[in-house]
Design an enzyme around this catalytic site. Structure first.
Site, PDB file in Angstrom:
ATOM      1  N   PRO A 115       0.795  -1.227   0.000  1.00 31.96           N
ATOM      2  CA  PRO A 115       0.000   0.000   0.000  1.00 31.96           C
ATOM      3  C   PRO A 115       0.827   1.275   0.000  1.00 31.96           C
ATOM      4  O   PRO A 115       1.880   1.353   0.636  1.00 31.96           O
ATOM      5  CB  PRO A 115      -0.811  -0.104   1.302  1.00 31.96           C
ATOM      6  CG  PRO A 115      -0.046  -1.052   2.150  1.00 31.96           C
ATOM      7  CD  PRO A 115       0.599  -2.025   1.199  1.00 31.96           C
ATOM      8  N   ASN A 116       0.290   2.241  -0.719  1.00 36.46           N
ATOM      9  CA  ASN A 116       0.828   3.612  -0.812  1.00 36.46           C
ATOM     10  C   ASN A 116       2.093   3.727  -1.651  1.00 36.46           C
ATOM     11  O   ASN A 116       2.558   4.832  -1.922  1.00 36.46           O
ATOM     12  CB  ASN A 116       1.069   4.217   0.586  1.00 36.46           C
ATOM     13  CG  ASN A 116      -0.217   4.338   1.373  1.00 36.46           C
ATOM     14  OD1 ASN A 116      -1.171   4.919   0.875  1.00 36.46           O
ATOM     15  ND2 ASN A 116      -0.273   3.777   2.563  1.00 36.46           N
TER      16      ASN A 116
ATOM     17  N   ARG B 180       4.722  11.182  -2.510  1.00 35.30           N
ATOM     18  CA  ARG B 180       4.503  10.848  -1.098  1.00 35.30           C
ATOM     19  C   ARG B 180       5.763  11.120  -0.268  1.00 35.30           C
ATOM     20  O   ARG B 180       6.802  10.499  -0.508  1.00 35.30           O
ATOM     21  CB  ARG B 180       4.170   9.362  -1.030  1.00 35.30           C
ATOM     22  CG  ARG B 180       4.074   8.794   0.342  1.00 35.30           C
ATOM     23  CD  ARG B 180       4.049   7.269   0.297  1.00 35.30           C
ATOM     24  NE  ARG B 180       3.887   6.769   1.641  1.00 35.30           N
ATOM     25  CZ  ARG B 180       4.184   5.538   2.008  1.00 35.30           C
ATOM     26  NH1 ARG B 180       4.646   4.672   1.135  1.00 35.30           N
ATOM     27  NH2 ARG B 180       4.020   5.168   3.251  1.00 35.30           N
TER      28      ARG B 180
ATOM     29  N   TYR C  51      10.972   9.242   1.136  1.00 35.33           N
ATOM     30  CA  TYR C  51      10.955   8.205   0.098  1.00 35.33           C
ATOM     31  C   TYR C  51      11.590   8.633  -1.225  1.00 35.33           C
ATOM     32  O   TYR C  51      11.698   7.826  -2.144  1.00 35.33           O
ATOM     33  CB  TYR C  51       9.511   7.738  -0.146  1.00 35.33           C
ATOM     34  CG  TYR C  51       8.893   7.105   1.082  1.00 35.33           C
ATOM     35  CD1 TYR C  51       9.414   5.929   1.608  1.00 35.33           C
ATOM     36  CD2 TYR C  51       7.811   7.691   1.733  1.00 35.33           C
ATOM     37  CE1 TYR C  51       8.869   5.343   2.744  1.00 35.33           C
ATOM     38  CE2 TYR C  51       7.253   7.123   2.869  1.00 35.33           C
ATOM     39  CZ  TYR C  51       7.785   5.950   3.369  1.00 35.33           C
ATOM     40  OH  TYR C  51       7.244   5.379   4.493  1.00 35.33           O
TER      41      TYR C  51
ATOM     42  N   ASN D 212       8.260  -5.499  -0.954  1.00 36.57           N
ATOM     43  CA  ASN D 212       8.106  -4.322  -0.103  1.00 36.57           C
ATOM     44  C   ASN D 212       6.623  -4.257   0.247  1.00 36.57           C
ATOM     45  O   ASN D 212       5.805  -3.767  -0.552  1.00 36.57           O
ATOM     46  CB  ASN D 212       8.554  -3.034  -0.812  1.00 36.57           C
ATOM     47  CG  ASN D 212       8.475  -1.827   0.118  1.00 36.57           C
ATOM     48  OD1 ASN D 212       7.915  -1.913   1.214  1.00 36.57           O
ATOM     49  ND2 ASN D 212       9.014  -0.701  -0.321  1.00 36.57           N
TER      50      ASN D 212
ATOM     51  N   ALA E 112       3.261  -0.719   4.781  1.00 36.88           N
ATOM     52  CA  ALA E 112       2.846  -0.769   6.190  1.00 36.88           C
ATOM     53  C   ALA E 112       2.376  -2.157   6.622  1.00 36.88           C
ATOM     54  O   ALA E 112       2.422  -2.481   7.817  1.00 36.88           O
ATOM     55  CB  ALA E 112       1.743   0.259   6.434  1.00 36.88           C
TER      56      ALA E 112
ATOM     57  N   ASP F  81       2.123 -15.611   7.035  1.00 35.62           N
ATOM     58  CA  ASP F  81       1.732 -17.001   6.792  1.00 35.62           C
ATOM     59  C   ASP F  81       1.898 -17.382   5.323  1.00 35.62           C
ATOM     60  O   ASP F  81       2.289 -18.515   5.008  1.00 35.62           O
ATOM     61  CB  ASP F  81       0.268 -17.230   7.199  1.00 35.62           C
ATOM     62  CG  ASP F  81       0.090 -17.344   8.707  1.00 35.62           C
ATOM     63  OD1 ASP F  81       1.111 -17.441   9.431  1.00 35.62           O
ATOM     64  OD2 ASP F  81      -1.076 -17.335   9.162  1.00 35.62           O
TER      65      ASP F  81
ATOM     66  N   GLU G 273      13.145  -9.068   1.566  1.00 40.88           N
ATOM     67  CA  GLU G 273      12.346  -7.935   2.039  1.00 40.88           C
ATOM     68  C   GLU G 273      13.101  -6.642   1.724  1.00 40.88           C
ATOM     69  O   GLU G 273      14.307  -6.555   1.983  1.00 40.88           O
ATOM     70  CB  GLU G 273      12.146  -8.083   3.555  1.00 40.88           C
ATOM     71  CG  GLU G 273      11.395  -6.937   4.181  1.00 40.88           C
ATOM     72  CD  GLU G 273      11.174  -7.158   5.678  1.00 40.88           C
ATOM     73  OE1 GLU G 273      11.577  -8.211   6.222  1.00 40.88           O
ATOM     74  OE2 GLU G 273      10.592  -6.251   6.300  1.00 40.88           O
TER      75      GLU G 273
ATOM     76  N   HIS H  43      12.859  -2.233   1.910  1.00 41.99           N
ATOM     77  CA  HIS H  43      12.222  -0.964   2.273  1.00 41.99           C
ATOM     78  C   HIS H  43      13.094   0.163   1.753  1.00 41.99           C
ATOM     79  O   HIS H  43      14.322   0.110   1.889  1.00 41.99           O
ATOM     80  CB  HIS H  43      12.056  -0.839   3.793  1.00 41.99           C
ATOM     81  CG  HIS H  43      11.226  -1.944   4.348  1.00 41.99           C
ATOM     82  ND1 HIS H  43       9.857  -1.966   4.207  1.00 41.99           N
ATOM     83  CD2 HIS H  43      11.557  -3.088   4.978  1.00 41.99           C
ATOM     84  CE1 HIS H  43       9.391  -3.075   4.746  1.00 41.99           C
ATOM     85  NE2 HIS H  43      10.409  -3.781   5.216  1.00 41.99           N
ATOM     86  N   LEU H  44      12.455   1.160   1.212  1.00 39.77           N
ATOM     87  CA  LEU H  44      13.195   2.331   0.727  1.00 39.77           C
ATOM     88  C   LEU H  44      13.870   3.055   1.892  1.00 39.77           C
ATOM     89  O   LEU H  44      15.037   3.458   1.807  1.00 39.77           O
ATOM     90  CB  LEU H  44      12.225   3.289   0.024  1.00 39.77           C
ATOM     91  CG  LEU H  44      11.598   2.709  -1.253  1.00 39.77           C
ATOM     92  CD1 LEU H  44      10.268   3.379  -1.531  1.00 39.77           C
ATOM     93  CD2 LEU H  44      12.538   2.861  -2.419  1.00 39.77           C
ATOM     94  N   SER H  45      13.127   3.218   2.965  1.00 37.19           N
ATOM     95  CA  SER H  45      13.642   3.946   4.127  1.00 37.19           C
ATOM     96  C   SER H  45      14.270   2.961   5.112  1.00 37.19           C
ATOM     97  O   SER H  45      14.010   1.747   5.054  1.00 37.19           O
ATOM     98  CB  SER H  45      12.492   4.707   4.804  1.00 37.19           C
ATOM     99  OG  SER H  45      11.513   3.801   5.283  1.00 37.19           O
TER     100      SER H  45
ATOM    101  N   ARG I 149      13.309   4.845  12.265  1.00 35.14           N
ATOM    102  CA  ARG I 149      12.040   5.583  12.264  1.00 35.14           C
ATOM    103  C   ARG I 149      11.226   5.237  13.518  1.00 35.14           C
ATOM    104  O   ARG I 149      11.784   4.821  14.512  1.00 35.14           O
ATOM    105  CB  ARG I 149      11.292   5.290  10.953  1.00 35.14           C
ATOM    106  CG  ARG I 149      12.112   5.742   9.723  1.00 35.14           C
ATOM    107  CD  ARG I 149      11.366   5.505   8.421  1.00 35.14           C
ATOM    108  NE  ARG I 149      10.154   6.309   8.369  1.00 35.14           N
ATOM    109  CZ  ARG I 149       9.169   6.116   7.480  1.00 35.14           C
ATOM    110  NH1 ARG I 149       9.286   5.142   6.582  1.00 35.14           N
ATOM    111  NH2 ARG I 149       8.104   6.880   7.490  1.00 35.14           N
TER     112      ARG I 149
HETATM  113  C1  DQA Z   1       8.257   1.286   3.581  1.00 33.95           C
HETATM  114  C2  DQA Z   1       8.369   1.486   5.103  1.00 33.95           C
HETATM  115  C3  DQA Z   1       7.022   1.237   5.773  1.00 33.95           C
HETATM  116  O1  DQA Z   1       7.146   1.447   7.170  1.00 33.95           O
HETATM  117  C4  DQA Z   1       5.984   2.182   5.232  1.00 33.95           C
HETATM  118  O2  DQA Z   1       4.732   1.902   5.809  1.00 33.95           O
HETATM  119  C5  DQA Z   1       5.908   2.156   3.744  1.00 33.95           C
HETATM  120  C6  DQA Z   1       7.157   2.140   2.987  1.00 33.95           C
HETATM  121  C7  DQA Z   1       9.560   1.657   2.861  1.00 33.95           C
HETATM  122  O3  DQA Z   1       9.720   1.245   1.718  1.00 33.95           O
HETATM  123  O4  DQA Z   1      10.394   2.362   3.426  1.00 33.95           O
HETATM  124  O5  DQA Z   1       4.839   2.256   3.163  1.00 33.95           O
HETATM  125  O6  DQA Z   1       7.991  -0.084   3.324  1.00 33.95           O
END
Ligand code: DQA
Length: 144
Positions: A10-11, A18, A23, A74, A77, A87, A99, A101-103, A108
């Protein structure tokens, strides 16, 4: 040629607009292009997807058992909350999951320090922005 699913939660469709201070300004399409370029170099076919819906991610992870050699995930959230995604990853073992994550989620808010993906992932890459996706593909290529 082996196929890798690159799954985004999501997002992440909002990348570029965003919270650019966190990001960056590159869009998800830019990241998809980077992945396809890296895939071509590594001899991997890239199937790049995004959904705002948890169930879509679960269905795609299940699909990977038949259709992919590995997953870059990725989960946005849902990383921090989703037992269903946890699962699903367990359920497709031994399909390797990296896995991303950009950040740097560990630098955080405390609620981002927990990952439901990490316990069953081959590894996690965070904090390097879009480069993390390319590093994840290299890690999968090495493993495969
Ligand atoms: C994220 C980090 C998550 O905590 C956040 O909810 C995201 C982006 C990242 O790529 O840094 O939506 O997965």
């Amino acid at each position: 040629m082996k196929t890798i699913f690159v799954l985004n939660g999501p997002n992440l469709n909002m990348l570029g607009k965003r919270e650019p201070s966190i990001y960056g300004t590159r869009t998800l399409d830019d990241i998809a292009a980077d992945c396809r370029e890296a895939g071509a170099e590594l001899g991997l076919q890239i199937d790049f997807r995004q959904s705002n819906h948890e169930g879509d991610l679960v269905t795609w992870i299940q699909e990977a058992a038949e259709a992919a050699a590995g997953i870059v995930l990725n989960a946005g959230a849902y990383t921090h909350t989703s037992i269903a995604i946890h699962d699903a990853i367990r359920g497709v073992a031994p399909v390797p999951v990296v896995e991303v994550h950009l950040s740097n989620i560990h630098a955080r808010e405390p609620f981002r320090h927990v990952s439901k993906v990490a316990p069953h992932a081959l590894g996690m890459i965070c904090g390097f922005g879009p480069l993390g996706y390319v590093l994840a593909l290299r890690a999968l290529a090495d493993r495969l």
